[in-house]
Design an enzyme around this catalytic site. Sequence first.
Site, PDB file in Angstrom:
ATOM      1  N   TYR A  72       0.848  -1.200   0.000  1.00  0.00           N
ATOM      2  CA  TYR A  72       0.000   0.000   0.000  1.00  0.00           C
ATOM      3  C   TYR A  72       0.874   1.237   0.000  1.00  0.00           C
ATOM      4  O   TYR A  72       1.852   1.287   0.754  1.00  0.00           O
ATOM      5  CB  TYR A  72      -0.931   0.013   1.222  1.00  0.00           C
ATOM      6  CG  TYR A  72      -2.377   0.023   0.790  1.00  0.00           C
ATOM      7  CD1 TYR A  72      -2.871   1.101   0.057  1.00  0.00           C
ATOM      8  CD2 TYR A  72      -3.221  -1.043   1.056  1.00  0.00           C
ATOM      9  CE1 TYR A  72      -4.180   1.100  -0.380  1.00  0.00           C
ATOM     10  CE2 TYR A  72      -4.529  -1.045   0.618  1.00  0.00           C
ATOM     11  CZ  TYR A  72      -5.009   0.035  -0.106  1.00  0.00           C
ATOM     12  OH  TYR A  72      -6.297   0.031  -0.548  1.00  0.00           O
TER      13      TYR A  72
ATOM     14  N   GLU B 104      -0.495   4.855  -0.587  1.00  0.00           N
ATOM     15  CA  GLU B 104      -1.264   6.086  -0.809  1.00  0.00           C
ATOM     16  C   GLU B 104      -0.397   7.308  -0.578  1.00  0.00           C
ATOM     17  O   GLU B 104       0.438   7.326   0.327  1.00  0.00           O
ATOM     18  CB  GLU B 104      -2.446   6.130   0.172  1.00  0.00           C
ATOM     19  CG  GLU B 104      -3.750   5.680  -0.448  1.00  0.00           C
ATOM     20  CD  GLU B 104      -4.872   5.698   0.566  1.00  0.00           C
ATOM     21  OE1 GLU B 104      -4.969   6.673   1.323  1.00  0.00           O
ATOM     22  OE2 GLU B 104      -5.634   4.716   0.599  1.00  0.00           O
TER      23      GLU B 104
ATOM     24  N   ASP C 270      -6.122  15.514 -24.068  1.00  0.00           N
ATOM     25  CA  ASP C 270      -6.170  14.079 -23.787  1.00  0.00           C
ATOM     26  C   ASP C 270      -5.511  13.374 -24.979  1.00  0.00           C
ATOM     27  O   ASP C 270      -6.125  13.216 -26.029  1.00  0.00           O
ATOM     28  CB  ASP C 270      -7.639  13.653 -23.628  1.00  0.00           C
ATOM     29  CG  ASP C 270      -7.789  12.160 -23.351  1.00  0.00           C
ATOM     30  OD1 ASP C 270      -6.793  11.422 -23.447  1.00  0.00           O
ATOM     31  OD2 ASP C 270      -8.931  11.743 -23.052  1.00  0.00           O
TER      32      ASP C 270
ATOM     33  N   THR D 284      -3.340   7.562 -21.828  1.00  0.00           N
ATOM     34  CA  THR D 284      -3.226   6.164 -21.432  1.00  0.00           C
ATOM     35  C   THR D 284      -1.783   5.763 -21.705  1.00  0.00           C
ATOM     36  O   THR D 284      -1.051   6.477 -22.395  1.00  0.00           O
ATOM     37  CB  THR D 284      -4.128   5.243 -22.278  1.00  0.00           C
ATOM     38  OG1 THR D 284      -3.735   5.391 -23.647  1.00  0.00           O
ATOM     39  CG2 THR D 284      -5.593   5.596 -22.134  1.00  0.00           C
TER      40      THR D 284
ATOM     41  N   LYS E 297      -1.909   2.361 -25.370  1.00  0.00           N
ATOM     42  CA  LYS E 297      -2.317   2.460 -26.779  1.00  0.00           C
ATOM     43  C   LYS E 297      -1.061   2.632 -27.633  1.00  0.00           C
ATOM     44  O   LYS E 297      -0.202   1.762 -27.595  1.00  0.00           O
ATOM     45  CB  LYS E 297      -3.364   3.559 -26.937  1.00  0.00           C
ATOM     46  CG  LYS E 297      -4.643   3.237 -26.127  1.00  0.00           C
ATOM     47  CD  LYS E 297      -5.736   4.273 -26.264  1.00  0.00           C
ATOM     48  CE  LYS E 297      -6.929   3.898 -25.385  1.00  0.00           C
ATOM     49  NZ  LYS E 297      -7.977   4.943 -25.397  1.00  0.00           N
TER      50      LYS E 297
ATOM     51  N   ARG F 185      -1.312  -1.477 -19.358  1.00  0.00           N
ATOM     52  CA  ARG F 185      -2.623  -0.841 -19.248  1.00  0.00           C
ATOM     53  C   ARG F 185      -2.581   0.167 -18.100  1.00  0.00           C
ATOM     54  O   ARG F 185      -2.276  -0.179 -16.960  1.00  0.00           O
ATOM     55  CB  ARG F 185      -3.632  -1.948 -18.962  1.00  0.00           C
ATOM     56  CG  ARG F 185      -5.080  -1.592 -19.043  1.00  0.00           C
ATOM     57  CD  ARG F 185      -5.893  -2.819 -19.384  1.00  0.00           C
ATOM     58  NE  ARG F 185      -5.692  -3.116 -20.789  1.00  0.00           N
ATOM     59  CZ  ARG F 185      -6.344  -2.527 -21.787  1.00  0.00           C
ATOM     60  NH1 ARG F 185      -7.272  -1.650 -21.544  1.00  0.00           N
ATOM     61  NH2 ARG F 185      -6.072  -2.828 -23.031  1.00  0.00           N
TER      62      ARG F 185
HETATM   63  C1  PLP Z   1      -9.002   5.213 -24.547  1.00  0.00           C
HETATM   64  C2  PLP Z   1      -9.283   6.623 -24.164  1.00  0.00           C
HETATM   65  C3  PLP Z   1      -9.561   6.969 -22.830  1.00  0.00           C
HETATM   66  C4  PLP Z   1      -9.836   5.941 -21.761  1.00  0.00           C
HETATM   67  O1  PLP Z   1      -8.809   5.111 -21.447  1.00  0.00           O
HETATM   68  P1  PLP Z   1      -9.081   3.845 -20.486  1.00  0.00           P
HETATM   69  O2  PLP Z   1      -7.705   3.408 -20.111  1.00  0.00           O
HETATM   70  O3  PLP Z   1      -9.836   2.873 -21.280  1.00  0.00           O
HETATM   71  O4  PLP Z   1      -9.845   4.335 -19.313  1.00  0.00           O
HETATM   72  C5  PLP Z   1      -9.711   8.308 -22.523  1.00  0.00           C
HETATM   73  N1  PLP Z   1      -9.604   9.254 -23.464  1.00  0.00           N
HETATM   74  C6  PLP Z   1      -9.362   8.960 -24.764  1.00  0.00           C
HETATM   75  C7  PLP Z   1      -9.255  10.066 -25.759  1.00  0.00           C
HETATM   76  C8  PLP Z   1      -9.204   7.626 -25.153  1.00  0.00           C
HETATM   77  O5  PLP Z   1      -8.991   7.344 -26.437  1.00  0.00           O
END
Ligand code: PLP
Length: 480
Positions: A66, A68, A243, A272, A275, A281
């Site tokens: 843990y 935090e 994002d 993320t 990707k 992940r």
């Molecule tokens: C995939 C994605 C997310 C979410 O990611 P997760 O790991 O699935 O929660 C958020 N914003 C955008 C633009 C994405 O393409």
Amino acid sequence: MSETNQAAAEAYRSALAIIEGVEPRIAGAITAELHDQRESLKLIASENYASLPVLLTMGNWLSDKYAEGVVGRRFYAGCQNVDTVESVAAEHARALFGAEHAYVQPHSGIDANLVAYWAILSELIETPGVAEAGVKTVNDLTEEQWETLRAKMGNQRLLGMSLDAGGHLTHGFRPNISGKMFHQRAYGTDPETGLLDYAALQAQAQEFKPLIIVAGYSAYPRRVNFAKMREIADSVGAVLMVDMAHFAGLVAGKVFTGEEDPIPYADIVTTTTHKSLRGPRGGMVLSTKKYADAVDRGCPMVLGGPLSHMMAAKAVALAEARQDSFRTYAQNIADNAQALAEGFLKRGATLVTGGTDNHLVLLDVSSFGLTGRQAESALLDSGVVTNRNSIPRDPNGAWYTSGIRLGTPALTSRGFGADEFDKVAELMCDVLANTTPEIASTGKPGKAKYKLADGVAERTKAAAAELLTAHPLYPGLELA
Ligand SMILES: *Cc1c(COP(=O)(O)O)cnc(C)c1O
């Protein structure tokens, strides 16, 4: 690499034998997933294949701790090794992206966006009417000040990209909590070109006066000019949040530079890690110094305790992304998307915006007389894994859709080049041209059922197998 893979194969065989002793169905599913991943043409734009070092870093006892809080400010004792892990990951993230601050705890992209939103809302504490001399955190507020701040936080505006233009649910849409936190308005794309219309966005921002403008997308096949986004945000006093969940790998690999690199222009950048960045992940928040303290309060504000084993894997992936070979990889992702788009165009298919200049291609399947749902299923029957996606002003709505979203990051990781992606376009066009919608009870073509002509699935799978065998996934990793 191959020697590494043989060592990994031994490690995995031992690990799976141990798991099998407890729950054989899980060992079986893990093994089956490797076979499935190996044997399909994966074109899902948000997926990739993490390296074996990244995968191997995830399974260990860092998971049992843990921790935090953040480095040097933990709510638990004995976090010295987690501190090392989190510091190294953050150091790599700052260096890779040139960011002033990096927070590597978010468990996913959705979580990263929640951390960012709360960091931005927390800054409202400094606005006149709420702030008092010496007030630094919400704990310093009186009951009355807290009520004022709560009311203020719950009444803010956010401008994000519309879903059918390629935006994401977390950008203020109702199925996600961001839609309940903010009054949201969406900006779209130009109906003629399909491209972002900065002048229209400027006018919309002027009228709506949002606290936050969110840039970034999941299904827009073009680059964004973040200098222009900054200008628009500045002109209305908005915070600019980007994002980059989908395209972080292209930023890391220096394919997106100058005004296409969000870091120098945005107040907060979220992403993320799994990707195009090809890590484990998870999620991350990068920010300017101004937001650093607020971002660091992500846990326990909106996040559960940090996943230290995942932060360790993020550190390994970020170290990989700092190598020269990752720049080559990122450039190949973009070059391959060009080849895929050209492969469709020369065979007469229709693409949203007429092409791509990032890692994804949005195929409009209405020219084949199909819905996205029919196309997705017929392709899957033929061993091609894609996902259906709305196109701007989609006549078939968000469930059936008229589009198929394709991405090059995963197959590029396997070593596919331009010729292979041209072949992928050829195979897909063959499948789609040989798929017909079944006539519904109304006498018109239905939206879900379809018929694939005899022999097409078989010949596509055979051709795909040839491509996949030439570019094996984790070569040398033989389980049984
Ligand atoms: C995939 C994605 C997310 C979410 O990611 P997760 O790991 O699935 O929660 C958020 N914003 C955008 C633009 C994405 O393409």
